[in-house]
Each structure stands twice: as C-alpha cells, then as structure tokens.
Design an enzyme around this catalytic site. Structure first.
Site, PDB file in Angstrom:
ATOM      1  CB  ILE A 188       6.869   3.952   1.929  1.00  0.00           C
ATOM      2  CG1 ILE A 188       7.343   4.793   0.741  1.00  0.00           C
ATOM      3  CG2 ILE A 188       7.709   4.232   3.169  1.00  0.00           C
ATOM      4  CD1 ILE A 188       7.133   6.290   0.923  1.00  0.00           C
ATOM      5  CE  LYS A 189       7.191   3.714  -4.701  1.00  0.00           C
ATOM      6  NZ  LYS A 189       8.334   4.292  -3.992  1.00  0.00           N
ATOM      7  CG  ASN A 190       0.456   0.278  -3.028  1.00  0.00           C
ATOM      8  OD1 ASN A 190       0.633   1.219  -2.263  1.00  0.00           O
ATOM      9  ND2 ASN A 190      -0.348   0.376  -4.083  1.00  0.00           N
ATOM     10  CG  LEU A 191       4.814  -6.475  -2.824  1.00  0.00           C
ATOM     11  CD1 LEU A 191       3.960  -7.553  -3.511  1.00  0.00           C
ATOM     12  CD2 LEU A 191       6.226  -6.511  -3.411  1.00  0.00           C
TER      13      LEU A 191
END
Length: 378
Positions: A188-191
């Site tokens: 669920i991280k930005n990338l």
C-alpha cells in the site's frame, strides 16, 4: 440521514496498479529467472536516477532495509537508537534485531514527527544512531544538528517507508548524502513492488557492505558463482534480496510515479477543503507541497467512539499507530512521552488511496461529521 459507504470508502488503504504490472511479471516468468536478476539491478539503477543519487540497494522489504542499514552502520549490542514511539512496530523490531536498545523520543504534536531539539534532548553517551520516521510522507530536516551528530559519531538512518517521492526543498528524500535512507515498497505504499525495500547508501563502501549483507555474506555475485566450483562467505548476512518479479512491478510503478504523486496530493488537498468546516477536527499537517502523502490523518475528540461509529457505517478508518512505548513487547524501554500519548488517543486515519474520488471523500467527511455528532464531539 445515514451515510452508506461506497466500496472504495470502505478501505483505509489499497494497492494501486496501473495495468502493465501483469505483463511485466509474465515476462519475468517466461525468462525462467525469478530471484535476484538483472531486472533487480535495473530497478536499482532507475531508483538511483530518480533520486539523483550514486547508488541504491534493493532488499526484500522496508523492515529488511532498516535492519540492513543498522548492520551496515555497525549498530549493535550496548548501543541506543533514538526513535519516535509514533511509528509502526517494524521500526523498533529492526533495532532489536541488531541487539541495540530503542530510546523512544517524543514528537512535535503538529507534525507527529521528531524535531532536532527533541533528538538533542534524548541523546545519551550510548546513542549510536538516530532513526527519524518521515511520518505520513512528511520530510524531516535535521541538518541543524547534523554536524554535532557527526562529531559524536552518531549516524542518521531515515525510516522513509511512507515518504518515497517526497522532497527536502528541491531534492527528493534519499538524496541527502549525510544520512542512510530506507524505503518500503510494500503493497500500500506510494510505490509498490508487491513487497520490497531500498537502502540509499552514503558511500560506495557502504553500498558494497549492504549488498554483501543482503546476500548472506557471500562475496561473489550470482553470475560469478555460476562459473566456479566454490564461493566465499566472509561476513554475516541474510537472505534479503529483492526478486526480479517484485522489481518488475516496481519498474512499472516508477514509470507511472508522477501520476501517483499528483493524485495523492490532489486527494489530500480535497480532504483538506472538505474537512475545513468541521469544528473540533484538526488535519495533521504534511507540508503537502513537499510531501507525497501516504496517510490522511485527523485529530479528534472521542476517537475510539468515533472509530467504532464510522466502522459501523463501513467507513475504512484506521489508527496509525498505537504508540510503541505502550506495547507489552517494548515495556522495558517505556518513557513518559506526553505529546505521543495524547496523539495516540486522538489520531484517526481516513481512507486514503488512489482509488478514491471526490464523491468518496465527501461521503467520508459527511460520515465523520455524523459520527462526531452522535458521540457528542461536535
């Protein structure tokens, strides 16, 4: 009127894929090499170029990045690492994994991050490292105390799990050559790589050390080992490589990162506008002009009751994070941290991911207003 949640508002966080990831994985599978491959090395080069740094070392997770960075910096038993209690428990577990002791430090109530003065006040003669957490994606500037930390031989290891893409002024987080920076590329991280992490080393020698650690202390590369009857292990190491399958996902995500950056900033600003009329609700500031937001958090009265009310309405709220110094596993290092403890009772994470739209955000804010009224918070 009772608010009924749309599907995207029911999730606090959610992976976002652009489409070509499946094709990229298929190409790796067709190639028959699934572990650490030239695709992993390409991903490292591309991340280094994106950050404008000389090198980047891919590892299996954000926790592995922190653990490996601590090992590379020589942090071990008998030493302390200053770390905010307001972080995911993985940050603390990495410190314990090298045999060091966490020294929990309080936070600035406005940012939920450490400040240079809070760090200085927490230093002891056992301090070996400072691990600031770039909470929610907010960049942290400790440059005012960097010279003093250097004089004391104290290394700064940034936990930038939330902050890939964020900036210190004109430079991306990770481009400060005075610190070791650790990223997470979890689901669920930005990338995302599906799962993965990255360490940004300070020197070529440190990069070599990190690469050796992530490959079980083996000196030769995989290609070199294929052409010899033996190999040499000359130091401690772990199986922390990033697979080519995960790196292939990361390359697609990196190609599309500008869209992620723009969308996440737009969603955060949309929340900011929608929440403005609500009395008693404080949006945790991220300095969104510099940060690529990972979370959207508010501070509210009656947090637990509001949380339960919103969950009953299928609104995907969460709490990031229960303070670590109050956890049973870390009770031996408990300190009184008033700002952290107050925040721990008030923070609420609203649904925040790239599947959301303005309709979802308006729905979430309307539900929050209803919940606050129902529990007497407005």
């Amino acid at each position: 009127m009772t608010v009924s949640a749309r599907p995207d508002a029911r999730r606090n966080a959610s992976p976002y894929l652009y489409g070509p990831e499946a094709e990229a994985i298929a190409r790796v599978l067709e190639g028959g090499q699934y572990g650490h491959t030239d695709i992993t090395e390409e991903f490292e080069r591309r991340i280094a170029d994106f950050l404008s740094v000389p090198d980047a070392v891919a590892v299996a997770s954000g926790t592995a990045a922190l653990h490996t960075a601590l090992l590379a910096a020589g942090i071990g038993p008998g030493r302390e690492v200053i770390v905010p209690s307001m972080t995911f428990c993985a940050t603390v577990m990495a410190i314990l994994a090298v045999g060091a002791t966490p020294r929990f430090v309080d936070i600035d109530p406005a940012t939920l991050c450490v400040s240079d003065q809070l760090v200085m006040d927490a230093l002891t003669d056992k301090t070996a490292a400072v691990m600031p957490v770039l909470f929610g994606g907010r960049p942290i500037d400790l440059s005012a105390i960097q010279e003093e930390l250097d004089e004391r031989g104290i290394v700064v290891i940034e936990d930038a799990a939330h902050a890939f893409g964020s900036r210190h002024d004109t430079r991306r987080v990770g481009a400060n050559e005075a610190v070791l920076t650790c990223f997470s590329f979890g689901p669920i991280k930005n990338l995302t790589c599906g799962q993965g992490g990255m360490v940004i080393p300070r020197t070529p020698a440190e990069a070599d050390t990190i690469r050796r650690i992530r490959l079980l202390g083996v000196v030769q590369s995989q290609g070199e080992r294929a052409n010899t009857t033996s190999y040499r292990v000359d130091s401690f190491g772990l199986r922390y490589q990033l697979s080519g399958l995960n790196a292939a996902i990361g390359l697609v995500q990196l190609d599309a990162f500008q869209a992620a950056e723009d969308t996440r900033r737009h969603l955060w600003r949309t929340y900011c506008d929608a929440l403005a009329p609500l009395d008693g609700v404080t949006l945790v500031d991220l300095d969104v002009d510099q940060a690529v937001p990972h979370l959207c958090q508010v501070r509210i009265p009656h947090r637990d009751a509001v949380f339960a009310d919103l969950r009953s309405r299928d609104i995907g709220v969460g709490v990031h994070y229960p303070p670590n110094h109050t956890q049973p596993a870390f009770a031996a290092w408990h300190r009184f941290l008033p700002a952290t403890e107050q925040a721990g009772q008030e923070i609420l994470s609203l649904p925040f991911h790239q599947h959301l739209n303005r309709t979802d955000i308006d729905l979430v804010v309307a539900a929050l207003e209803q919940a606050l009224k129902s529990v007497g918070g407005l």
